[in-house]
Design a protein around this motif. Structure first.
Motif, PDB file in Angstrom:
ATOM      1  N   ASN A 223       0.809  -1.224   0.000  1.00 59.34           N
ATOM      2  CA  ASN A 223       0.000   0.000   0.000  1.00 59.34           C
ATOM      3  C   ASN A 223       0.844   1.276   0.000  1.00 59.34           C
ATOM      4  OD1 ASN A 223      -2.634  -1.186   0.081  1.00 59.34           O
ATOM      5  ND2 ASN A 223      -2.241  -1.753   2.205  1.00 59.34           N
ATOM      6  N   LEU A 224       2.164   1.131  -0.046  1.00 60.23           N
ATOM      7  CA  LEU A 224       3.025   2.312   0.007  1.00 60.23           C
ATOM      8  C   LEU A 224       2.779   3.231  -1.186  1.00 60.23           C
ATOM      9  CD1 LEU A 224       6.650   1.396   1.177  1.00 60.23           C
ATOM     10  CD2 LEU A 224       4.979   2.856   2.305  1.00 60.23           C
ATOM     11  N   THR A 225       2.559   4.495  -0.876  1.00 63.49           N
ATOM     12  CA  THR A 225       2.497   5.510  -1.930  1.00 63.49           C
ATOM     13  C   THR A 225       3.666   6.480  -1.819  1.00 63.49           C
ATOM     14  OG1 THR A 225       1.082   6.930  -0.568  1.00 63.49           O
ATOM     15  CG2 THR A 225      -0.010   5.391  -2.067  1.00 63.49           C
ATOM     16  N   ILE A 226       4.217   6.651  -0.601  1.00 70.16           N
ATOM     17  CA  ILE A 226       5.343   7.563  -0.382  1.00 70.16           C
ATOM     18  C   ILE A 226       6.405   6.832   0.427  1.00 70.16           C
ATOM     19  CG2 ILE A 226       6.083   9.729   0.680  1.00 70.16           C
ATOM     20  CD1 ILE A 226       3.237  10.761   0.269  1.00 70.16           C
ATOM     21  N   LEU A 227       7.623   6.785  -0.124  1.00 66.50           N
ATOM     22  CA  LEU A 227       8.748   6.136   0.545  1.00 66.50           C
ATOM     23  C   LEU A 227       9.968   7.046   0.472  1.00 66.50           C
ATOM     24  CD1 LEU A 227      10.144   3.722   1.904  1.00 66.50           C
ATOM     25  CD2 LEU A 227      10.580   2.794  -0.380  1.00 66.50           C
ATOM     26  N   SER A 228      10.468   7.441   1.638  1.00 69.23           N
ATOM     27  CA  SER A 228      11.660   8.290   1.689  1.00 69.23           C
ATOM     28  C   SER A 228      12.672   7.675   2.640  1.00 69.23           C
ATOM     29  CB  SER A 228      11.295   9.702   2.156  1.00 69.23           C
ATOM     30  OG  SER A 228      12.449  10.522   2.194  1.00 69.23           O
ATOM     31  N   LEU A 229      13.808   7.278   2.065  1.00 67.04           N
ATOM     32  CA  LEU A 229      14.895   6.677   2.848  1.00 67.04           C
ATOM     33  C   LEU A 229      16.208   7.415   2.566  1.00 67.04           C
ATOM     34  CD1 LEU A 229      14.105   2.880   2.300  1.00 67.04           C
ATOM     35  CD2 LEU A 229      13.558   4.274   4.304  1.00 67.04           C
ATOM     36  N   SER A 230      16.140   8.668   2.219  1.00 70.34           N
ATOM     37  CA  SER A 230      17.364   9.404   1.897  1.00 70.34           C
ATOM     38  C   SER A 230      18.211   9.621   3.144  1.00 70.34           C
ATOM     39  CB  SER A 230      17.021  10.761   1.258  1.00 70.34           C
ATOM     40  OG  SER A 230      16.462  11.631   2.207  1.00 70.34           O
ATOM     41  N   SER A 231      19.525   9.598   2.932  1.00 76.40           N
ATOM     42  CA  SER A 231      20.501   9.868   3.998  1.00 76.40           C
ATOM     43  C   SER A 231      20.288   8.996   5.217  1.00 76.40           C
ATOM     44  CB  SER A 231      20.439  11.350   4.402  1.00 76.40           C
ATOM     45  OG  SER A 231      20.606  12.196   3.308  1.00 76.40           O
ATOM     46  N   THR A 232      20.122   7.708   5.011  1.00 77.11           N
ATOM     47  CA  THR A 232      19.864   6.794   6.127  1.00 77.11           C
ATOM     48  C   THR A 232      21.036   5.857   6.423  1.00 77.11           C
ATOM     49  OG1 THR A 232      18.698   5.376   4.530  1.00 77.11           O
ATOM     50  CG2 THR A 232      17.358   6.780   5.935  1.00 77.11           C
ATOM     51  N   ASN A 233      22.126   5.973   5.679  1.00 73.67           N
ATOM     52  CA  ASN A 233      23.319   5.138   5.899  1.00 73.67           C
ATOM     53  C   ASN A 233      23.080   3.652   5.626  1.00 73.67           C
ATOM     54  OD1 ASN A 233      24.949   7.331   6.766  1.00 73.67           O
ATOM     55  ND2 ASN A 233      24.055   7.186   8.807  1.00 73.67           N
ATOM     56  N   LEU A 234      22.019   3.320   4.915  1.00 75.11           N
ATOM     57  CA  LEU A 234      21.780   1.926   4.558  1.00 75.11           C
ATOM     58  C   LEU A 234      22.769   1.502   3.478  1.00 75.11           C
ATOM     59  CD1 LEU A 234      17.883   1.965   4.460  1.00 75.11           C
ATOM     60  CD2 LEU A 234      19.356   1.100   6.284  1.00 75.11           C
ATOM     61  N   ASN A 235      23.076   0.223   3.448  1.00 74.74           N
ATOM     62  CA  ASN A 235      24.040  -0.267   2.465  1.00 74.74           C
ATOM     63  C   ASN A 235      23.483  -1.486   1.740  1.00 74.74           C
ATOM     64  OD1 ASN A 235      24.680  -2.639   4.129  1.00 74.74           O
ATOM     65  ND2 ASN A 235      25.717  -1.179   5.463  1.00 74.74           N
ATOM     66  N   GLY A 236      24.260  -1.960   0.778  1.00 68.73           N
ATOM     67  CA  GLY A 236      23.856  -3.127   0.022  1.00 68.73           C
ATOM     68  C   GLY A 236      23.514  -2.785  -1.415  1.00 68.73           C
ATOM     69  N   VAL A 237      23.095  -3.825  -2.146  1.00 68.81           N
ATOM     70  CA  VAL A 237      22.715  -3.686  -3.551  1.00 68.81           C
ATOM     71  C   VAL A 237      21.197  -3.811  -3.659  1.00 68.81           C
ATOM     72  CG1 VAL A 237      22.967  -4.621  -5.869  1.00 68.81           C
ATOM     73  CG2 VAL A 237      24.926  -4.615  -4.309  1.00 68.81           C
ATOM     74  N   VAL A 238      20.584  -2.863  -4.364  1.00 64.90           N
ATOM     75  CA  VAL A 238      19.130  -2.868  -4.528  1.00 64.90           C
ATOM     76  C   VAL A 238      18.804  -3.074  -5.998  1.00 64.90           C
ATOM     77  CG1 VAL A 238      17.006  -1.560  -4.250  1.00 64.90           C
ATOM     78  CG2 VAL A 238      18.855  -1.295  -2.587  1.00 64.90           C
ATOM     79  N   ASP A 239      18.064  -4.139  -6.265  1.00 62.31           N
ATOM     80  CA  ASP A 239      17.569  -4.375  -7.622  1.00 62.31           C
ATOM     81  C   ASP A 239      16.364  -3.465  -7.828  1.00 62.31           C
ATOM     82  OD1 ASP A 239      16.640  -5.237 -10.021  1.00 62.31           O
ATOM     83  OD2 ASP A 239      16.419  -7.345  -9.450  1.00 62.31           O
ATOM     84  N   PHE A 240      16.551  -2.433  -8.624  1.00 53.68           N
ATOM     85  CA  PHE A 240      15.509  -1.413  -8.751  1.00 53.68           C
ATOM     86  C   PHE A 240      14.214  -1.978  -9.324  1.00 53.68           C
ATOM     87  CE2 PHE A 240      13.504   2.554  -9.939  1.00 53.68           C
ATOM     88  CZ  PHE A 240      13.904   3.399  -8.918  1.00 53.68           C
ATOM     89  N   HIS A 241      14.314  -3.067 -10.038  1.00 55.97           N
ATOM     90  CA  HIS A 241      13.122  -3.698 -10.610  1.00 55.97           C
ATOM     91  C   HIS A 241      12.121  -4.097  -9.532  1.00 55.97           C
ATOM     92  CE1 HIS A 241      10.715  -5.784 -13.545  1.00 55.97           C
ATOM     93  NE2 HIS A 241      10.765  -6.899 -12.831  1.00 55.97           N
TER      94      HIS A 241
END
Length: 827
Positions: free
Chosen positions: A352-370
């Motif tokens: 149900n997500l319509t808005i997702l903001s995770l900027s400047s959170t120091n998270l790491n890893g590889v994200v498959d944008f698909h």
């Protein structure tokens, strides 16, 4: 989601829920008379204020009190609600009624409507008005909404007399239209009034207070909210300067559904470890000082649809239980939170997500944008400024984000334009700044700008390595920045179609040609930055009256003069930087009428002649940076201007934190200055920074004493002029005159009238002071100042600068010199 957008959402939600829709006939004659008297007390002319996003609200709830008349039943009047049985007026809704004047004066006929239960005054203009204490006479009020322009003063203690109150909304619309970082007039709610209000109104369900001053409310007073545990449903206290620590039990009140404490930057607190208020649907703590870790118990909030924890001090890992909250439509954990760990792939379960903001959170890893294709309703995505995060884009994958309207991938290590952008139709905001995108802009992006992105409002491609021609923004766009790239060629006249622009930033490229004349006529353009290109020709001479310009930066080009007189039409101008060009003109004295101008830089041009004032009573009243160095000015230093630099006499910022010129969200002003012979770019201009640079001209004569009145001056450069004398005679200096080639060039006349001075060039020797070191200091208590220097100039015809000596003993009369040296040394 921006704070303004969210604020509108909350406010309109509050307003929508509490307007009655029923009427009756046969109203009470006394009430009818009171309403007609109220109508006649107001000038129902249209207000000049316009709220950009109020249209949806006002189209539904606008009230036309001008239609009221004595021949019709008042229960059928626009905005009036009556009791079905008695005919008494029980509800008044004056939203969007264009009312002007005093809010509710002591003699207002509204206070005679003793059966009134609901009173709504929203989107009107009550500039300078306060809430009168007689508001307490409306003892039957259950719903009170005061959301208007220009309300000031204290919330009266008598508001606590409204013991039946269930819904309370008070706010000044000026708050909504301003950046919360900036100052605006706030209504004040003190500790005593708050205590009485919470103590007496035991049925309060909704408390909505926005943009007020609640800084005097103590922590113990905030804890009184627990007295409303059985009734309180909404607690919305956005941007109220609340301080101290919020009692933990507030977040556990059993019936709370909405909590918004955002933009209270000094409000501390922690999230509960258990026993959350389970009905909670909305929680926002953005821009507060909340800290600690996010407990796994947050998973108890099964009804939570909106969670905003951005710009706080949370640390630790994101709890896995957070991604079990399947009702979440908004999740914002962005921004200098100290979260850690791998990017949570379980986030793709939140369908149900319509808005997702995770900027400047120091998270790491590889994200498959698909993977984001799984979020079918996603309209806003912000993954910017995560240097440890790698976004994986396949060359030909089918990523469908058909509802995406807002995308920010700033500083995301991108080397090319993501191809999934090409088919998007509803995009409104695109930010790909601070990446490594190189080469020419792809054809599909040019095509989208021309044809597909009809709703686009903001594009930021700055700080990349883009080459080729300048892309042309479409009409309807407000923000467009491609600064700090390698774009070349002329600025096409097709840019004139984008007349809706508010900010246009093409700085630091290789653009050539003329500046299009149309840019001076754009009605909403307030920031135009074309600095450091290869533009030539004249500055446009058609700046229109009533324009919106606040920042105009054309420095670092090959522009020639003279300056267009139409610049005087820019009455809102704060920053004008025309430095490093080939402009040839006399000093533009006609700019002195600009009452908001804070930065004026004409450095390194061909300005010439004597600087004389136009005769304005208070020329350049708020100027803080004045740079006319490296020109051909002659005559005396411009003492008449310096005398009126009020902005440099007391540049004190009483607000918390550092403040900068510009808009902290969309554009930051910068300026190039000279410090100790080196060019330094101030990437942000502090509102309390002050500087005068008159160097490298042909000024002559004495340094004006009025410089000493500039108490807040931080930088002063008078070097490389023809200043020949600084007369220190007829004062009460004492001690040894410092030796050195600069001091030795002054004659005896420069020191006459200082009987306690001794040493060359005076005939009086200083035998008694032989044991005194040449650069001794005195206690601050003796001199009254913390400096031991003197400011002099070359007598030989060319001053290299402000010459700083030592060993001057000051008796306390030459105040101007003391202040001058203090600001030069920043002591």
């Amino acid at each position: 989601m921006g704070w303004v957008r969210l604020s509108y959402f909350l406010i309109f939600q509050c307003l929508f829920l509490h307007f009655p829709f029923y009427n009756c006939l046969l109203c009470n004659s006394h009430d009818k008379s009171a309403l007609l008297q109220f109508k006649n007390s107001f000038l129902s002319n249209f207000s000049s204020h316009v709220v950009p996003s109020e249209d949806d609200f006002c189209s539904l709830y606008a009230s036309n009190i001008k239609s009221w008349n004595n021949l019709t039943d008042c229960c059928g009047w626009d905005g009036v609600t009556c009791d079905i049985r008695s005919g008494y007026v029980v509800g008044l809704n004056f939203s969007c009624s264009n009312l002007r004047g005093e809010l509710l004066g002591p003699n207002s006929s509204i206070f005679s409507l003793r059966h009134l239960q609901q009173l709504t005054l929203a989107f009107n203009d009550f500039s300078g008005s306060s809430i009168h204490s007689t508001i307490g006479d409306l003892a039957n009020l259950t719903h009170l909404t005061l959301f208007n322009f220009g309300m000031t003063g204290d919330v009266p203690t008598t508001i606590s007399h409204l013991s039946k109150l269930e819904y309370l909304l008070i706010s000044n619309i000026d708050w909504l239209l301003n950046d919360p970082i900036k100052s605006y007039s706030r209504m004040r709610l003190d500790d005593y009034t708050w205590n009485r209000l919470i103590h007496n109104t035991t049925n309060l369900r909704d408390i909505c207070l926005y943009g007020m001053d609640m800084s005097f409310i103590r922590e113990s007073s905030l804890s009184l909210l627990t007295n409303l545990s059985s009734s309180l449903v909404s607690l919305l206290l956005l941007d109220n300067k609340i301080q101290g620590k919020l009692p933990a039990n507030i977040l556990k009140l059993p019936n709370l559904q909405e909590i918004d404490l955002s933009w209270n930057q000094n409000l501390r607190g922690e999230l509960p470890n258990s026993n959350w208020t389970t009905p909670l649907r909305f929680l926002s703590l953005s821009r507060t000082a909340f800290s600690g870790y996010i407990s796994d118990s947050i998973g108890q909030l099964k009804s939570l649809s909106s969670l905003e924890l951005s710009d706080c001090n949370f640390d630790g890992f994101i709890p896995p239980s957070l991604f079990n909250l399947t009702q979440l439509s908004l999740l914002d954990l962005a921004r200098n939170n100290k979260l850690q760990g791998n990017f949570p792939n379980s986030i793709f379960q939140l369908q149900n997500l319509t808005i997702l903001s995770l900027s400047s959170t120091n998270l790491n890893g590889v994200v498959d944008f698909h993977q984001f294709s799984k979020l079918k309703t996603l309209s806003s995505l912000d993954l910017s400024y995560n240097s440890l995060l790698s976004l994986k884009f396949e060359n030909n994958f089918d990523c469908i984000l058909s509802n995406l309207q807002y995308l920010s991938l700033s500083s995301s290590n991108l080397s090319s334009f993501p191809k999934f952008l090409a088919p998007l139709q509803n995009l409104q905001v695109l930010d790909l700044s601070h990446n490594r995108i190189s080469g020419s802009i792809p054809k599909w992006l040019h095509e989208n700008l021309l044809h597909s992105w009809k709703n686009i409002s903001s594009i930021d491609l700055s700080f990349n390595k883009l080459q080729g021609d300048l892309p042309i923004p479409p009409n309807g766009i407000g923000f467009f920045s491609v600064s700090n790239n390698q774009l070349s060629g002329d600025i096409s006249s097709a840019l004139c179609n984008a007349s809706t622009l508010s900010i246009l930033n093409l700085a630091h490229n290789n653009l050539t040609g003329l500046i299009p004349q149309c840019l001076a006529t754009f009605p909403s353009l307030w920031a135009l930055d074309l600095q450091d290109n290869n533009l030539y020709g004249n500055i446009p001479d058609n700046f229109s009256k009533g324009n919106a310009f606040k920042t105009l930066k054309l420095n670092g080009n090959h522009l020639k003069g003279p300056l267009p007189r139409s610049l005087a039409h820019c009455t809102n101008l704060e920053v004008l930087d025309l430095g490093n060009n080939n402009i040839e003109d006399t000093f533009p004295y006609w700019l002195e009428i600009l009452t908001t101008l804070q930065v004026l830089s004409l450095r390194s041009n061909k300005f010439h002649g004597v600087i004389t004032s136009f005769g304005t009573r208070f020329p350049f009243p708020v100027l803080k940076i004045f740079d006319i160095s490296n020109n051909y000015f002659i005559g005396p230093l411009p003492a008449s201007y310096i005398h009126n630099f009020q902005g440099m006499m007391n540049a004190i910022d009483n607000q918390n934190g550092l403040k900068y010129l510009g808009n902290n969200y969309s554009y930051i002003d910068s300026i190039m200055i000279v410090m100790k012979g080196h060019d330094i770019e101030l990437e942000r201009i502090l509102t309390i920074f002050t500087s005068i640079d008159l160097s490298n001209n042909m000024f002559e004569g004495e340094v004006p004493k009025v410089i000493g009145e500039l108490h807040s001056l931080k930088g002063l450069n008078l070097s490389h002029n023809r200043i020949t004398v600084l007369n220190l005679s007829e004062n009460q200096f004492e001690g040894v005159i410092p030796t050195g080639r600069q001091f030795n060039t002054f004659g005896n006349d420069s020191y006459v009238g200082n009987p306690m001075l001794c040493g060359f060039p005076l005939s009086k020797s200083c035998n008694k002071d032989k044991e005194r070191p040449p650069c001794s200091t005195l206690d601050k208590e003796e001199s009254g100042f913390g400096w031991k220097v003197i400011v002099v100039g070359y007598a030989c015809g060319m001053i290299f600068g402000i010459i700083l000596g030592c060993n001057v003993f000051f008796a306390g009369k030459l105040q101007w010199l003391a202040r001058l040296v203090e600001v030069v040394l920043n002591v």
